[in-house]
Design a protein around this motif. Structure first.
Motif, PDB file in Angstrom:
ATOM      1  N   TYR A  94       0.714  -1.068  -0.032  1.00 43.98           N
ATOM      2  CA  TYR A  94      -0.068  -0.059  -0.013  1.00 43.98           C
ATOM      3  C   TYR A  94       0.998   1.087   0.014  1.00 43.98           C
ATOM      4  O   TYR A  94       2.132   1.327   0.542  1.00 43.98           O
ATOM      5  CB  TYR A  94      -0.904   0.106   1.099  1.00 43.98           C
ATOM      6  N   GLY A  95       0.304   2.373  -0.430  1.00 44.72           N
ATOM      7  CA  GLY A  95       1.021   3.659  -0.430  1.00 44.72           C
ATOM      8  C   GLY A  95       0.730   4.410  -1.602  1.00 44.72           C
ATOM      9  O   GLY A  95       0.688   3.857  -2.796  1.00 44.72           O
ATOM     10  N   LEU A  96       0.637   5.943  -1.580  1.00 42.56           N
ATOM     11  CA  LEU A  96       0.432   6.774  -2.688  1.00 42.56           C
ATOM     12  C   LEU A  96       1.530   6.427  -3.788  1.00 42.56           C
ATOM     13  O   LEU A  96       2.699   6.497  -3.284  1.00 42.56           O
ATOM     14  CB  LEU A  96       0.524   7.925  -2.091  1.00 42.56           C
ATOM     15  N   GLY A  97       1.038   6.138  -4.868  1.00 47.12           N
ATOM     16  CA  GLY A  97       2.053   6.047  -6.004  1.00 47.12           C
ATOM     17  C   GLY A  97       2.360   4.372  -6.391  1.00 47.12           C
ATOM     18  O   GLY A  97       3.238   4.059  -7.135  1.00 47.12           O
ATOM     19  N   SER A  98       2.180   3.788  -5.317  1.00 47.46           N
ATOM     20  CA  SER A  98       2.534   2.330  -5.599  1.00 47.46           C
ATOM     21  C   SER A  98       1.939   1.649  -6.936  1.00 47.46           C
ATOM     22  O   SER A  98       2.931   1.023  -7.471  1.00 47.46           O
ATOM     23  CB  SER A  98       1.945   1.498  -4.286  1.00 47.46           C
ATOM     24  N   ASN A  99       0.764   1.890  -7.190  1.00 45.89           N
ATOM     25  CA  ASN A  99       0.243   1.419  -8.499  1.00 45.89           C
ATOM     26  C   ASN A  99       0.452   2.479  -9.873  1.00 45.89           C
ATOM     27  O   ASN A  99       0.571   1.879 -10.688  1.00 45.89           O
ATOM     28  CB  ASN A  99      -1.186   1.169  -8.372  1.00 45.89           C
ATOM     29  N   ASP A 100       0.342   3.651  -9.426  1.00 41.88           N
ATOM     30  CA  ASP A 100       0.409   4.710 -10.202  1.00 41.88           C
ATOM     31  C   ASP A 100       1.382   5.577 -10.154  1.00 41.88           C
ATOM     32  O   ASP A 100       1.178   6.647  -9.538  1.00 41.88           O
ATOM     33  CB  ASP A 100      -0.777   5.304 -10.589  1.00 41.88           C
ATOM     34  N   ALA A 101       2.824   5.319 -10.562  1.00 43.87           N
ATOM     35  CA  ALA A 101       2.933   4.465 -11.395  1.00 43.87           C
ATOM     36  C   ALA A 101       4.607   3.566 -10.970  1.00 43.87           C
ATOM     37  O   ALA A 101       5.078   3.146 -11.564  1.00 43.87           O
ATOM     38  CB  ALA A 101       3.213   4.679 -12.938  1.00 43.87           C
ATOM     39  N   GLY A 102       4.551   3.609  -9.599  1.00 47.39           N
ATOM     40  CA  GLY A 102       5.761   3.246  -8.872  1.00 47.39           C
ATOM     41  C   GLY A 102       6.080   1.916  -9.310  1.00 47.39           C
ATOM     42  O   GLY A 102       7.326   1.669  -9.541  1.00 47.39           O
ATOM     43  N   GLY A 103       5.042   0.835  -9.348  1.00 46.90           N
ATOM     44  CA  GLY A 103       5.322  -0.574  -9.700  1.00 46.90           C
ATOM     45  C   GLY A 103       5.946  -0.660 -10.985  1.00 46.90           C
ATOM     46  O   GLY A 103       6.769  -1.503 -11.292  1.00 46.90           O
ATOM     47  N   CYS A 104       5.365   0.062 -11.899  1.00 49.29           N
ATOM     48  CA  CYS A 104       5.714   0.133 -13.646  1.00 49.29           C
ATOM     49  C   CYS A 104       7.312   0.643 -13.336  1.00 49.29           C
ATOM     50  O   CYS A 104       8.190   0.172 -13.997  1.00 49.29           O
ATOM     51  CB  CYS A 104       4.769   0.875 -14.341  1.00 49.29           C
ATOM     52  N   LEU A 105       7.453   1.854 -12.496  1.00 51.49           N
ATOM     53  CA  LEU A 105       8.713   2.500 -12.743  1.00 51.49           C
ATOM     54  C   LEU A 105       9.914   1.611 -12.110  1.00 51.49           C
ATOM     55  O   LEU A 105      10.856   1.253 -12.924  1.00 51.49           O
ATOM     56  CB  LEU A 105       8.768   3.776 -12.103  1.00 51.49           C
ATOM     57  N   VAL A 106       9.780   0.775 -11.167  1.00 51.30           N
ATOM     58  CA  VAL A 106      10.679   0.145 -10.489  1.00 51.30           C
ATOM     59  C   VAL A 106      10.969  -1.374 -11.483  1.00 51.30           C
ATOM     60  O   VAL A 106      12.076  -1.689 -11.268  1.00 51.30           O
ATOM     61  CB  VAL A 106      10.467  -0.292  -8.935  1.00 51.30           C
ATOM     62  N   SER A 107       9.682  -1.619 -11.910  1.00 53.61           N
ATOM     63  CA  SER A 107      10.060  -2.754 -12.707  1.00 53.61           C
ATOM     64  C   SER A 107      10.742  -2.566 -14.296  1.00 53.61           C
ATOM     65  O   SER A 107      11.608  -3.172 -14.768  1.00 53.61           O
ATOM     66  CB  SER A 107       8.747  -3.241 -13.260  1.00 53.61           C
ATOM     67  N   LEU A 108      10.382  -1.307 -14.861  1.00 55.53           N
ATOM     68  CA  LEU A 108      11.243  -0.725 -15.666  1.00 55.53           C
ATOM     69  C   LEU A 108      12.963  -0.494 -15.417  1.00 55.53           C
ATOM     70  O   LEU A 108      13.968  -1.025 -16.268  1.00 55.53           O
ATOM     71  CB  LEU A 108      10.837   0.315 -16.443  1.00 55.53           C
ATOM     72  N   ILE A 109      13.136  -0.130 -14.156  1.00 54.33           N
ATOM     73  CA  ILE A 109      14.456  -0.086 -13.828  1.00 54.33           C
ATOM     74  C   ILE A 109      15.211  -1.301 -13.633  1.00 54.33           C
ATOM     75  O   ILE A 109      16.267  -1.266 -14.105  1.00 54.33           O
ATOM     76  CB  ILE A 109      14.400   0.881 -12.395  1.00 54.33           C
ATOM     77  N   ALA A 110      14.582  -2.131 -13.144  1.00 51.77           N
ATOM     78  CA  ALA A 110      15.173  -3.614 -13.016  1.00 51.77           C
ATOM     79  C   ALA A 110      15.436  -4.334 -14.476  1.00 51.77           C
ATOM     80  O   ALA A 110      16.707  -4.639 -14.526  1.00 51.77           O
ATOM     81  CB  ALA A 110      13.985  -4.564 -11.993  1.00 51.77           C
ATOM     82  N   THR A 111      14.643  -3.888 -15.352  1.00 51.44           N
ATOM     83  CA  THR A 111      14.636  -4.454 -16.637  1.00 51.44           C
ATOM     84  C   THR A 111      16.001  -3.983 -17.360  1.00 51.44           C
ATOM     85  O   THR A 111      16.955  -4.602 -17.658  1.00 51.44           O
ATOM     86  CB  THR A 111      13.621  -4.139 -17.410  1.00 51.44           C
ATOM     87  N   PHE A 112      16.171  -2.507 -17.201  1.00 50.85           N
ATOM     88  CA  PHE A 112      17.070  -1.631 -17.576  1.00 50.85           C
ATOM     89  C   PHE A 112      18.556  -2.026 -16.993  1.00 50.85           C
ATOM     90  O   PHE A 112      19.358  -2.215 -17.805  1.00 50.85           O
ATOM     91  CB  PHE A 112      17.168  -0.224 -17.495  1.00 50.85           C
ATOM     92  N   VAL A 113      18.640  -2.308 -15.599  1.00 50.88           N
ATOM     93  CA  VAL A 113      19.799  -2.895 -14.836  1.00 50.88           C
ATOM     94  C   VAL A 113      20.144  -4.372 -15.527  1.00 50.88           C
ATOM     95  O   VAL A 113      21.497  -4.495 -15.730  1.00 50.88           O
ATOM     96  CB  VAL A 113      19.483  -2.909 -13.466  1.00 50.88           C
ATOM     97  N   HIS A 114      19.116  -5.200 -15.630  1.00 49.59           N
ATOM     98  CA  HIS A 114      19.363  -6.382 -16.346  1.00 49.59           C
ATOM     99  C   HIS A 114      20.205  -6.296 -17.523  1.00 49.59           C
ATOM    100  O   HIS A 114      21.276  -7.177 -17.710  1.00 49.59           O
ATOM    101  CB  HIS A 114      17.996  -7.204 -16.238  1.00 49.59           C
TER     102      HIS A 114
END
Length: 354
Positions: A94-114
């Motif tokens: 839970y938390g402000l920005g968790s869904n829009d769009a924090g989850g997307c952002l950290v997933s893209l960052i992990a992808t970029f680092v990969h």
């Protein structure tokens, strides 16, 4: 990969607990920059936009942009949990920005680092941007002038990992109808309110001529009206506001021109920046979409896609229906799935090129 996924979740928790309302994203920009530096990524920054390119960047190769935002809306009054505290309960974060769009952002960052140190047939550009929630001028639009031409943008927004291949644009129009002032008791003047009525009736039932394959019909709605200042004076001006949601069948200018043909009012758009978008039918990413059997749809909601003048798709973990709602959340497993989906898309894209 497990380590990257766990780091992504911890990074999201940090972002949630650091307020980042639109135009106030400096602290989350610092967090994102620090994380990427710790991963050995050479970063660049433009105000509150943080961006980076892959280690083996080659100017002769096409560029794929991974973009999502780290600003949030203001928390609404319906919250029962602290919007600025990352709370994990029953698999939900839970938390402000968790869904829009924090989850997307950290997933893209992990992808970029990969992919950061890998030699690829394209360049990867990561952009964590500001002001998305207000379609601000110092967000992705501000950064694009520093980026090379983009072959494909992958915009991270919560879509249940379906692919938005088209998105509606937005145009707000101030419409002015002019009459002539007079005394209400003496049947004088030309009442601008009455002069506006035919326009309002036309708008009520109007259907734009062109229909989009993925987005259906464009839509115009009258949402605000203002006229008059005294009960005994016939108003000489009536101003009403139009909310126009435009599909990829129209440019904003084309939609404006069509409305000018049918309405009496003088029409002045506040902006023609927020364009509709559609993925070109001959783009290579369609091969990936078909091979992975991804579900496609047209998105009615606005994102940074509207400001990116290049071919783009919108996809990400989370659900758009949770955005801007009380006690916003994302499932932790959705972040894992988001990282897997982004990586699979890029791997499949590599296969389609080779």
């Amino acid at each position: 990969m497990h380590k990257l996924k766990e780091e992504a979740k911890k990074l999201l928790q940090q972002l949630i607990e650091t307020p980042s309302l639109s135009r106030e994203e400096e602290n989350t920009a610092n967090i994102l920059a620090d994380y990427l530096l710790q991963k050995g990524v050479e970063i660049k920054r433009k105000k509150n936009n943080v961006w980076a390119v892959n280690k083996h960047f080659d100017s002769q190769k096409p560029n794929i942009l991974l973009n999502s935002h780290h600003d949030t809306v203001k928390p609404n009054n319906g919250y029962t949990k602290d919007p600025f505290k990352a709370i994990i309960e029953e698999g939900k974060l839970y938390g402000l920005g968790s869904n829009d769009a924090g989850g997307c952002l950290v997933s893209l960052i992990a992808t970029f680092v990969h992919f950061y140190e890998k030699k690829l047939p394209f360049n990867l550009i990561l952009a964590a941007t500001a002001e998305e929630e207000i379609s601000g001028k110092e967000g992705i639009a501000y950064l694009l002038e520093d980026l090379p031409e983009i072959h494909l943008a992958i915009v991270g927004e919560p879509t249940l990992l379906d692919v938005a291949v088209a998105e509606k644009g937005l145009m707000v129009i101030d419409a002015t109808v002019t009459g002539k002032a007079g005394h209400a008791a003496r049947n004088e003047g030309i009442n601008a309110l009455y002069e506006a009525l035919p326009d309002l009736n036309t708008i009520k039932d109007y259907k734009f001529k062109r229909v989009s394959e993925y987005l259906g019909e464009s839509k115009v709605s009258a949402t605000i009206i203002q006229s008059g200042s005294q009960h005994n004076v016939v108003p000489d001006k009536c101003v009403y506001t139009l909310d126009v949601r435009v599909t990829d069948s129209y440019t904003l200018q084309e939609a404006l021109d069509e409305l000018k043909e049918i309405l009496k009012a003088d029409l002045q758009p506040r902006s023609i920046r927020l364009n509709s978008s559609a993925l070109p039918k001959d783009h290579k990413i369609w091969d990936v979409i078909h091979s992975m059997k991804l579900k496609c749809y047209g998105s009615p909601t606005l994102s940074d896609q509207a400001l990116i003048p290049y071919p783009s798709i919108k996809i990400g973990p989370g659900d758009s229906a949770r955005s801007h709602t009380p006690d916003e959340y994302i499932y932790l497993e959705e972040i894992d799935q988001g990282i897997d989906r982004y990586i699979d898309i890029l791997r499949s894209y590599i296969d389609s090129i080779n």
